[in-house]
Design a protein around this motif. Structure first.
Motif, PDB file in Angstrom:
ATOM      1  N   VAL A  13      33.604  47.904  37.426  1.00  0.00           N
ATOM      2  CA  VAL A  13      33.080  46.583  37.755  1.00  0.00           C
ATOM      3  C   VAL A  13      32.386  45.998  36.527  1.00  0.00           C
ATOM      4  O   VAL A  13      31.513  46.618  35.935  1.00  0.00           O
ATOM      5  N   GLY A  14      32.814  44.827  36.142  1.00  0.00           N
ATOM      6  CA  GLY A  14      32.257  44.168  34.968  1.00  0.00           C
ATOM      7  C   GLY A  14      33.027  44.446  33.692  1.00  0.00           C
ATOM      8  O   GLY A  14      32.818  43.767  32.685  1.00  0.00           O
ATOM      9  N   ASN A  15      33.907  45.461  33.714  1.00  0.00           N
ATOM     10  CA  ASN A  15      34.720  45.782  32.544  1.00  0.00           C
ATOM     11  C   ASN A  15      36.213  45.628  32.811  1.00  0.00           C
ATOM     12  O   ASN A  15      36.920  45.016  32.020  1.00  0.00           O
ATOM     13  N   MET A  16      36.692  46.221  33.911  1.00  0.00           N
ATOM     14  CA  MET A  16      38.113  46.098  34.221  1.00  0.00           C
ATOM     15  C   MET A  16      38.445  44.641  34.532  1.00  0.00           C
ATOM     16  O   MET A  16      37.742  43.967  35.274  1.00  0.00           O
ATOM     17  N   LYS A  17      39.551  44.176  33.971  1.00  0.00           N
ATOM     18  CA  LYS A  17      39.988  42.796  34.187  1.00  0.00           C
ATOM     19  C   LYS A  17      41.261  42.703  35.033  1.00  0.00           C
ATOM     20  O   LYS A  17      41.512  41.684  35.667  1.00  0.00           O
ATOM     21  N   CYS A  18      42.057  43.773  35.036  1.00  0.00           N
ATOM     22  CA  CYS A  18      43.341  43.720  35.738  1.00  0.00           C
ATOM     23  C   CYS A  18      43.735  45.104  36.210  1.00  0.00           C
ATOM     24  O   CYS A  18      43.509  46.102  35.501  1.00  0.00           O
ATOM     25  N   CYS A  19      44.300  45.180  37.400  1.00  0.00           N
ATOM     26  CA  CYS A  19      44.820  46.440  37.931  1.00  0.00           C
ATOM     27  C   CYS A  19      46.206  46.168  38.514  1.00  0.00           C
ATOM     28  O   CYS A  19      46.367  45.297  39.376  1.00  0.00           O
ATOM     29  N   GLN A  31      36.620  41.936  44.682  1.00  0.00           N
ATOM     30  CA  GLN A  31      35.457  41.077  44.902  1.00  0.00           C
ATOM     31  C   GLN A  31      34.742  40.758  43.589  1.00  0.00           C
ATOM     32  O   GLN A  31      34.098  39.709  43.470  1.00  0.00           O
ATOM     33  N   ALA A  32      34.885  41.644  42.616  1.00  0.00           N
ATOM     34  CA  ALA A  32      34.252  41.422  41.305  1.00  0.00           C
ATOM     35  C   ALA A  32      35.130  40.572  40.393  1.00  0.00           C
ATOM     36  O   ALA A  32      34.766  40.350  39.237  1.00  0.00           O
ATOM     37  N   GLY A  33      36.274  40.134  40.889  1.00  0.00           N
ATOM     38  CA  GLY A  33      37.121  39.240  40.111  1.00  0.00           C
ATOM     39  C   GLY A  33      38.268  39.893  39.375  1.00  0.00           C
ATOM     40  O   GLY A  33      38.955  39.228  38.581  1.00  0.00           O
ATOM     41  N   VAL A  34      38.492  41.201  39.609  1.00  0.00           N
ATOM     42  CA  VAL A  34      39.609  41.877  38.947  1.00  0.00           C
ATOM     43  C   VAL A  34      40.925  41.329  39.490  1.00  0.00           C
ATOM     44  O   VAL A  34      41.131  41.239  40.698  1.00  0.00           O
ATOM     45  N   LYS A  35      41.806  40.951  38.594  1.00  0.00           N
ATOM     46  CA  LYS A  35      43.109  40.433  38.995  1.00  0.00           C
ATOM     47  C   LYS A  35      44.042  41.595  39.316  1.00  0.00           C
ATOM     48  O   LYS A  35      43.991  42.645  38.672  1.00  0.00           O
ATOM     49  N   THR A  36      44.899  41.394  40.313  1.00  0.00           N
ATOM     50  CA  THR A  36      45.805  42.475  40.693  1.00  0.00           C
ATOM     51  C   THR A  36      47.245  41.988  40.770  1.00  0.00           C
ATOM     52  O   THR A  36      47.521  40.844  41.118  1.00  0.00           O
ATOM     53  N   VAL A  37      48.137  42.908  40.423  1.00  0.00           N
ATOM     54  CA  VAL A  37      49.579  42.724  40.567  1.00  0.00           C
ATOM     55  C   VAL A  37      50.078  43.854  41.458  1.00  0.00           C
ATOM     56  O   VAL A  37      49.681  45.006  41.266  1.00  0.00           O
ATOM     57  N   VAL A  38      50.923  43.544  42.420  1.00  0.00           N
ATOM     58  CA  VAL A  38      51.538  44.570  43.254  1.00  0.00           C
ATOM     59  C   VAL A  38      53.039  44.542  43.034  1.00  0.00           C
ATOM     60  O   VAL A  38      53.673  43.488  43.159  1.00  0.00           O
ATOM     61  N   VAL A  39      53.587  45.704  42.658  1.00  0.00           N
ATOM     62  CA  VAL A  39      55.029  45.851  42.461  1.00  0.00           C
ATOM     63  C   VAL A  39      55.551  46.725  43.596  1.00  0.00           C
ATOM     64  O   VAL A  39      55.309  47.932  43.627  1.00  0.00           O
ATOM     65  N   ASP A  40      56.262  46.102  44.538  1.00  0.00           N
ATOM     66  CA  ASP A  40      56.671  46.811  45.755  1.00  0.00           C
ATOM     67  C   ASP A  40      57.659  45.917  46.494  1.00  0.00           C
ATOM     68  O   ASP A  40      57.418  44.712  46.614  1.00  0.00           O
ATOM     69  N   PRO A  41      58.760  46.465  47.020  1.00  0.00           N
ATOM     70  CA  PRO A  41      59.678  45.616  47.792  1.00  0.00           C
ATOM     71  C   PRO A  41      59.089  45.137  49.113  1.00  0.00           C
ATOM     72  O   PRO A  41      59.611  44.222  49.730  1.00  0.00           O
ATOM     73  N   ARG A  42      57.974  45.767  49.517  1.00  0.00           N
ATOM     74  CA  ARG A  42      57.303  45.377  50.755  1.00  0.00           C
ATOM     75  C   ARG A  42      56.082  44.513  50.444  1.00  0.00           C
ATOM     76  O   ARG A  42      55.395  44.744  49.457  1.00  0.00           O
ATOM     77  N   THR A  83      52.922  44.427  51.144  1.00  0.00           N
ATOM     78  CA  THR A  83      51.902  45.319  51.690  1.00  0.00           C
ATOM     79  C   THR A  83      50.577  44.580  51.862  1.00  0.00           C
ATOM     80  O   THR A  83      50.398  43.467  51.341  1.00  0.00           O
ATOM     81  N   PRO A  84      49.606  45.180  52.575  1.00  0.00           N
ATOM     82  CA  PRO A  84      48.280  44.554  52.646  1.00  0.00           C
ATOM     83  C   PRO A  84      47.688  44.261  51.275  1.00  0.00           C
ATOM     84  O   PRO A  84      47.041  43.233  51.073  1.00  0.00           O
ATOM     85  N   ASP A  85      47.904  45.167  50.315  1.00  0.00           N
ATOM     86  CA  ASP A  85      47.399  44.907  48.965  1.00  0.00           C
ATOM     87  C   ASP A  85      48.160  43.769  48.301  1.00  0.00           C
ATOM     88  O   ASP A  85      47.588  43.002  47.521  1.00  0.00           O
ATOM     89  N   ALA A  86      49.447  43.645  48.596  1.00  0.00           N
ATOM     90  CA  ALA A  86      50.218  42.522  48.049  1.00  0.00           C
ATOM     91  C   ALA A  86      49.698  41.199  48.589  1.00  0.00           C
ATOM     92  O   ALA A  86      49.698  40.184  47.881  1.00  0.00           O
ATOM     93  N   SER A  87      49.237  41.220  49.832  1.00  0.00           N
ATOM     94  CA  SER A  87      48.735  39.981  50.428  1.00  0.00           C
ATOM     95  C   SER A  87      47.461  39.501  49.742  1.00  0.00           C
ATOM     96  O   SER A  87      47.103  38.320  49.843  1.00  0.00           O
ATOM     97  N   LYS A  88      46.770  40.398  49.039  1.00  0.00           N
ATOM     98  CA  LYS A  88      45.527  40.048  48.351  1.00  0.00           C
ATOM     99  C   LYS A  88      45.729  39.927  46.838  1.00  0.00           C
ATOM    100  O   LYS A  88      44.771  39.678  46.102  1.00  0.00           O
ATOM    101  N   ALA A  89      46.962  40.144  46.384  1.00  0.00           N
ATOM    102  CA  ALA A  89      47.220  40.194  44.941  1.00  0.00           C
ATOM    103  C   ALA A  89      47.410  38.808  44.348  1.00  0.00           C
ATOM    104  O   ALA A  89      47.741  37.843  45.056  1.00  0.00           O
ATOM    105  N   ASP A  90      47.215  38.718  43.056  1.00  0.00           N
ATOM    106  CA  ASP A  90      47.508  37.477  42.338  1.00  0.00           C
ATOM    107  C   ASP A  90      49.018  37.274  42.202  1.00  0.00           C
ATOM    108  O   ASP A  90      49.500  36.140  42.242  1.00  0.00           O
TER     109      ASP A  90
END
Length: 930
Positions: free
Chosen positions: A220-226, A250-261, A263-270
């Protein structure tokens, strides 16, 4: 001894295999699918004091902290432990169903010996001593008739927290390396091995969910992307990884989800990249190309701490060393092309500031050798992989691939969090390679805000597993491992190549196995093309299944042995700078956990006069220097964990602590965990200092930086150790092996899946791409007989896009056939836009309620009936294909498979009956009980 055909009525009377066969024929319903009330508990002594036992869940690999409330020997409640750093008190449905697993009426309670034909479900109860004696006799007879390689061992598949160390130890003493599991070389290791080869550190954390502890790694505060690449923490590690990921978002880290589905995480991804299964490497190669072409890499790190500047012989693909060009050898020195002098120069370790190594250019000729920098070699390898080509292969819009790549490269520090999807196809090792290369190019490691660190599962001052005694095994025995001659990567997994074993079972080529010990739950659920495995298993002379409750595989066994459940186990686990304990909250019937079973069996083998086991049971003789090492042995000879076999798991831990010179014993370790919530092996800041920029820290003995734990002491983004592995087994083999006939490429490459939609003829008959995995309610083969879970998820679901459903006449909620070139299975259609068109998804499945029928409960709906076992395998490791093959889907006019359960009232038969529970001493000793 009492012979019994198992029925619901006779189940407790004779203490035979618990009553699945009777449950199938019906039983009196119990009262509802809810946790027992206080009134219900009163019958066993509600006045007793409630003790809270701090332990760990093992319903998946998340190992969440758990509190077990115990009254009068009975666990009456479980809840999350707020002191555990990962889950912080949260628990998922799997964890909260522990009581129904622990007190499931289908538990194997006592040792049971088959008395009928295989599959007849007829058993007799025997004592543990008689069971161990029978098994030892069978092992000794097989050893003398067929050699040690005729013993095979099954592991994995969920259901217990132990990995394969205790089985490996027993098998090494016996002389067999033939351990296998459905995962094996298809699970995690295709990623951890490349990370180990490239970084020198084999931690699971950079390539799974364990790295997402925001507090310890200063995320938190260092990671920018996952980037979650084939990783699904919201459904796979709900209490642990997903908690950390939520905080990062919640801390603003941007996310990418690579998945044919979707997923719940994909629904929250950038960004969501819905790739075609099996084509991930096409996308990773395009990302590598973009980073190299546009100089997005961390140049300072690449120049000083990677192998990218080192010259590579374009013919041999090996690094050019000083001695190769007529100069004096020097440890850790390699040749580079110096741009200042336009000539080849020796680069001494760690770095020669007077040189200006070229990353690109060539070919250069040095002493008659044509060579190029490692950077140039990799750049040429990925040159064809434009975003357009990656999009064409992966079915993802090129602009979207580019957008995701730029989000990753422009938001550093960041990390890749990869999942098992990349392991389950012919590009498995290539995916692990390319993921590690991406992180290395970006400098995303060994600093705050990244999850690629030095740790290996935890920095504690105690190793909780006994030495596996590799030095007991001769070279001749070692080389008989199925598949080793071709696929050296299996050494990193510790498991054989499954298809080679199956060929041995079916055809006796190169030899026939005869005896099997299995510690997994249901081999028939997790092995590819499972019906062929049943055919092979039936050819074995003797099968032992150590399990919590009977499964499809149990019907093939000669012995069923009672395995401890999660709340009956004792285990020490390290996480980062702290350690936790999984301790028994109760003990039921005559169950024993895996380390104790193999120890007792080893002692029985010694008692019967087998010299190798007599040595393993002797405190002095078991040490590596007690006898001459086998000829040619180059493996580990350290004394750590080289203890004799034990009588209890607590004794094992005590001996390990004593041998390592530590003050703890089992009781004091548990007491500290109870008092503090954990055992602190290292302070938080000390741990961070240990991790961050460890390669730059100075070695007091040499005065030089530590570097990486690799052959070159650099991060090997170009890694010629892969070639060495093919030549002789380095760095994993305990012996120098003959060269493999297969090619071992030092750089990643893409292979189109053998069964591909690009094959027009195949796609005409089988137009859809299949992908698998598990759902959030279950792990591998577990929990199909737990009422709470089955009420929530009663049937396997085939996810299919609405466009495909309409095209193939599939209706939501209806039964459908899923058919491949091999078999067909049935599932319930889940028509959803949360999966990309052209792809379908379904989990593995088995039906406990039909286990005693001709199907053994696994043939009706198991995804691994349609997966291939004899197919094209991944390079180096030989991973088979669980995802990314072709199927067709059509309505099942026959409806549901015969005899299955789908209604909540049917699952009542699996609710605990506490009147039939036998609580025994937590320090239960094998020996006296019949």
């Amino acid at each position: 001894m009492t012979e019994s055909t198992i029925t619901r009525r006779s189940f407790m009377g004779v203490a035979a295999v618990t009553g699945l066969s009777a449950v199938i024929s019906g039983c009196a319903p119990q009262s509802g699918l809810q946790e027992a009330s206080e009134d219900d508990l009163a019958a066993t002594g509600e006045d007793g004091e409630v003790t809270i036992v701090k332990t760990l869940c093992a319903a998946c690999v998340g190992r969440c902290g758990m509190l077990a409330h115990v009254r009068n020997g009975r666990v009456i409640k479980v809840e999350g432990d707020p002191d555990q750093v990962f889950n912080k008190g949260k628990m998922c449905a799997k964890g909260l169903s522990q009581l129904q697993m622990l007190y499931n009426p289908n538990r194997v309670k006592y040792p049971m010996r088959r008395v009928g034909e295989r599959g007849e479900n007829k058993w007799e109860r025997v004592s543990w001593d008689e069971a161990l004696s029978d098994i030892a006799d069978a092992l000794i007879e097989s050893y003398e008739k067929y050699g040690p390689e005729a013993l095979i061992g099954g592991h994995g598949g969920g259901g217990h927290p132990y990995y394969s160390g205790d089985m490996t130890r027993f098998f090494n003493v016996y002389g067999s390396r033939n351990l296998f599991e459905g995962g094996g070389v298809q699970c995690l290791v295709p990623r951890t091995m490349p990370y180990k080869m490239i970084t020198g550190h084999g931690a699971t954390d950079p390539c799974s969910r364990e790295g997402l502890w925001p507090e310890m790694l200063d995320l938190v505060g260092n990671m920018k992307c996952c980037v979650l690449w084939g990783s699904n923490p919201a459904q796979s590690d709900i209490g642990s990884c997903e908690r950390g990921l939520d905080e990062l978002r919640q801390a603003g880290v941007k996310t990418v989800v690579v998945d044919p589905r979707f997923t719940p995480d994909a629904s929250k991804a950038d960004i969501w990249l819905p790739v075609r299964p099996g084509t991930d490497v096409a996308v990773t190669m395009s990302w590598i190309k973009y980073i190299m072409d546009n100089e997005k890499y961390d140049r300072d790190f690449i120049m000083k701490w990677s192998t990218m500047p080192y010259l590579v012989n374009t013919e041999t693909m090996r690094f050019v060393k000083p001695e190769d060009v007529g100069e004096q050898p020097e440890e850790y020195a390699y040749m580079v092309w110096d741009a200042k002098t336009n000539s080849a120069k020796k680069m001494s370790y760690p770095y020669d500031e007077s040189l200006e190594p070229a990353l690109e250019g060539g070919p250069y000729t040095v002493n008659g050798i044509e060579c190029k920098p490692g950077f140039q070699m990799l750049k040429e390898r990925v040159a064809e992989w434009t975003f357009e080509k990656a999009g064409e292969i992966s079915w993802v819009e090129p602009a979207l691939i580019e957008e995701a790549c730029k989000l990753y490269t422009e938001n550093t520090p960041g990390s890749l969090c990869t999942g098992m999807a990349g392991d389950h196809n012919i590009n498995s090792v290539q995916f692990g390679m390319s993921a590690a290369i991406l992180e290395g190019l970006m400098g995303n490691g060994y600093k705050p805000g990244t999850i690629m660190q030095k740790f290996v599962g935890g920095v504690t001052d105690y190793w909780s597993g006994a030495n596996t005694l590799n030095y007991f095994m001769t070279k001749d025995e070692y080389e008989k491992e199925f598949g080793l001659a071709d696929y050296r990567g299996i050494l990193a997994a510790g498991f054989i190549h499954n298809a080679y074993l199956l060929k041995g079972l079916l055809e006796g080529d190169p030899y026939q196995p005869h005896v099997m010990i299995d510690e997994s739950l249901n081999k028939m659920t997790n092995m590819p093309q499972a019906d062929l495995w049943e055919e092979g298993f039936r050819k074995l002379d003797f099968i032992v299944h150590h399990t919590m409750y009977p499964t499809s595989f149990s019907m093939l066994a000669d012995y069923l042995l009672p395995q401890a459940e999660i709340l009956e186990m004792n285990f020490v686990w390290g996480l980062y700078n702290v350690g936790y304990v999984r301790q028994a909250a109760t003990h039921l019937w005559e169950v024993i956990e895996e380390p104790l079973f193999f120890s007792l069996l080893a002692k029985k083998m010694a008692e019967k006069g087998m010299p190798r086991f007599q040595r393993a049971c002797d405190a002095a003789a078991v040490l590596p220097d007690a006898e001459p090492l086998p000829e040619g042995y180059i493996g580990d000879t350290g004394n750590w964990g080289a203890i004799p076999y034990w009588s209890t798991t607590q004794e094992m831990h005590d001996e390990l602590w004593k041998q390592q010179g530590l003050e703890h014993n089992w009781e004091s370790y548990v007491r500290e965990c109870e008092e503090k919530g954990y055992y602190e092996a290292m302070g938080e800041q000390e741990f961070k200092d240990y991790q961050y920029c460890h390669y730059e820290q100075i070695d007091k003995e040499t005065g030089l930086p530590n570097g990486f734990s690799t052959t070159t002491k650099k991060m090997q983004l170009y890694c010629d150790d892969w070639i060495e592995m093919g030549l002789n087994g380095y760095p994993y083999s305990d012996y120098v092996l003959d060269p493999s006939p297969l090619e071992y490429d030092p750089m990643p490459f893409y292979q189109e899946p053998e069964e591909s939609p690009l094959d027009a003829e195949l796609a005409a008959e089988f137009p859809l791409v299949f992908t698998g995995g598990h759902n959030r309610e279950m792990t591998h083969a577990t929990l199909r007989n737990v009422p709470w879970i089955r009420e929530r998820f009663p049937t396997p679901q085939l996810s299919i896009h609405p466009d495909d459903a309409e095209k193939y006449g599939v209706a939501h909620g209806e039964w459908v056939w899923i058919e491949s070139k091999r078999n067909r299975i049935r599932g319930v259609a889940k028509v959803t836009a949360a999966i990309r068109p052209g792809v379908v998804h379904m989990e593995r499945w088995w039906w406990p309620e039909t286990m005693t029928t001709d199907t053994l409960g696994y043939k009706e709906s198991n995804a691994n009936m349609i997966t291939p076992v004899f197919c094209q395998y991944s390079s180096i490791m030989g991973s088979t294909v669980y995802r990314g093959f072709q199927v067709k889907v059509y309505p099942a006019d026959e409806g549901a498979p015969e005899g299955i359960w789908t209604e909540p009232e049917q699952f009542e038969a699996w609710l605990p009956n506490y009147d039939e529970v036998e609580v025994t001493d937590k320090d239960f000793q094998v020996g006296g009980a019949q």
